[in-house]
Design an enzyme around this catalytic site. Structure first.
Site, PDB file in Angstrom:
ATOM      1  N   GLU A   1      13.222  42.269  54.006  1.00 26.43           N
ATOM      2  CA  GLU A   1      13.298  43.465  53.168  1.00 26.43           C
ATOM      3  C   GLU A   1      12.195  43.449  52.118  1.00 26.43           C
ATOM      4  OE1 GLU A   1      17.340  44.783  52.156  1.00 26.43           O
ATOM      5  OE2 GLU A   1      16.639  45.092  50.118  1.00 26.43           O
TER       6      GLU A   1
ATOM      7  N   GLU B   1      12.580  49.070  43.253  1.00 32.60           N
ATOM      8  CA  GLU B   1      13.766  49.650  42.615  1.00 32.60           C
ATOM      9  C   GLU B   1      13.397  50.106  41.216  1.00 32.60           C
ATOM     10  OE1 GLU B   1      17.721  47.659  44.373  1.00 32.60           O
ATOM     11  OE2 GLU B   1      16.512  46.271  43.199  1.00 32.60           O
TER      12      GLU B   1
ATOM     13  N   ASP C   1      11.303  45.612  48.672  1.00 42.29           N
ATOM     14  CA  ASP C   1      11.988  46.559  47.781  1.00 42.29           C
ATOM     15  C   ASP C   1      11.195  47.032  46.575  1.00 42.29           C
ATOM     16  OD1 ASP C   1      14.493  46.322  48.973  1.00 42.29           O
ATOM     17  OD2 ASP C   1      15.004  44.550  47.797  1.00 42.29           O
TER      18      ASP C   1
END
Ligand SMILES: *[C@@H]1O[C@H](CO)[C@@H](O)[C@H](O)[C@H]1NC(C)=O
Ligand SMILES: *[C@@H]1O[C@H](CO)[C@@H](O)[C@H](O)[C@H]1NC(C)=O
Length: 297
Positions: free
Chosen positions: A110, A114, A112
């Site tokens: 993953e 955010e 990411d």
């Protein structure tokens, strides 16, 4: 005080960097503006996604009933994935807007982005993380050098066999080098989808969960456009993408940052970084092996 100083510094740096960039520039290829429906579909709470101009722009809505999210139709192994986002304006405390790639399996990979909202006038935090083979705990946090709620900015990920680079408006804010030689797993054989979502995370997002979502300020709205994907599409079962090694993102100039990009990354490190797992000795008495390369910045 701090803000106006950093904005000023930014423009000085941009001028200097633009001049030195001309010779070497290896910024990812400019994405083409394509509508949402070409590459993406809603994942949940379909009625909380609004479409404009034939789907060339969309809005995600979060209210006290639900957030929402969308995902790419295809799975990808390597490429350049970008999105233009204008974050939730005003009082966005407790909200999180995410843009990430994930293989969504038990030992998942993953990548990411955010964006952690804040009370009106207080700065967002951009948190990034990388999971490889199900292992994460690699958070880095920065403040941005602009207000991400005022205009669209581009957020993108370059992913090839050599490195993963996080870009904000073509400025690299983080690299995750392939450190297989140091015993660190690197995503290479699990195709990932691209996801985005807006949800309530007021148990942790803003000042560590102290600031709660003020529902009377809702609905909270994040804007999106430019849904271009430049990746090697593969079925979930395919181990390798047939074209691996031949695409633009595999070429020499994308295997490492160039001098100007390193300078920009150093600037982000120096001026805007508020947390880096590589320097958190309390949490990690033994530094993660890949941090050796992170420190080379
Ligand atoms: C929100 O604002 C506070 C006060 O300026 C700051 O400490 C914090 O880092 C900001 N961002 C988040 C997501 O908490
Ligand atoms: C959600 O917010 C609206 C407007 O503030 C309010 O009228 C409603 O009762 C709330 N619903 C729930 C489930 O909390």
């Amino acid at each position: 005080m701090r803000r106006s100083y950093t904005v000023h510094m930014f423009w000085i740096c941009v001028c200097v960097l633009t001049i030195t960039d001309l010779a070497t520039g290896a910024a990812p290829k400019k994405p083409v503006a394509v509508p949402f429906g070409r590459n993406y579909m809603p994942t949940w709470a379909f009625d909380h996604i609004k479409y404009f101009n034939g789907g060339s722009e969309i809005q995600l809505l979060l209210d006290n009933y639900t957030g929402t999210g969308f995902q790419s139709k295809g799975h990808y192994l390597f490429g350049h994935f970008s999105m233009h986002i204008k974050m939730v304006p005003g009082d966005s405390a407790g909200t999180v807007t995410a843009f990430y790639l994930s293989s969504q399996n038990s030992e998942h990979d993953e990548i990411d982005f955010e964006f952690l909202g804040n009370r009106t006038g207080q700065p967002y935090i951009l948190q990034t993380n990388v999971f490889t083979g199900g292992k994460g705990d690699r958070e880095q946090r920065i403040y941005l050098w602009f207000d991400p709620t005022k205009a669209y900015h581009s957020y993108s990920v370059l992913w090839n066999m050599y490195q993963i680079v996080f870009f904000v408006d073509d400025i690299p804010i983080r690299t995750f080098k392939n450190s297989k030689d140091l015993g660190v797993k690197f995503p290479f054989n699990q195709p990932m989808k691209i996801y985005s979502s807006l949800w309530n995370a007021d148990d942790w997002a803003t000042r560590g969960g102290l600031e709660k979502t003020d529902w009377s300020k809702g609905p909270f709205v994040a804007h999106y456009k430019n849904f271009h994907i430049d990746g090697c599409e593969s079925s979930v079962n395919a181990k390798f993408c047939a074209t691996q090694g031949k695409q633009w993102w595999d070429q020499k100039e994308y295997q490492d940052l160039d001098a100007a990009q390193w300078r920009r990354l150093r600037w982000v490190r120096k001026k805007f970084t508020i947390y880096n797992y590589c320097t958190d000795r309390k949490r990690f008495p033994t530094m993660a092996p890949e941090c050796k390369r992170d420190r080379d910045v």
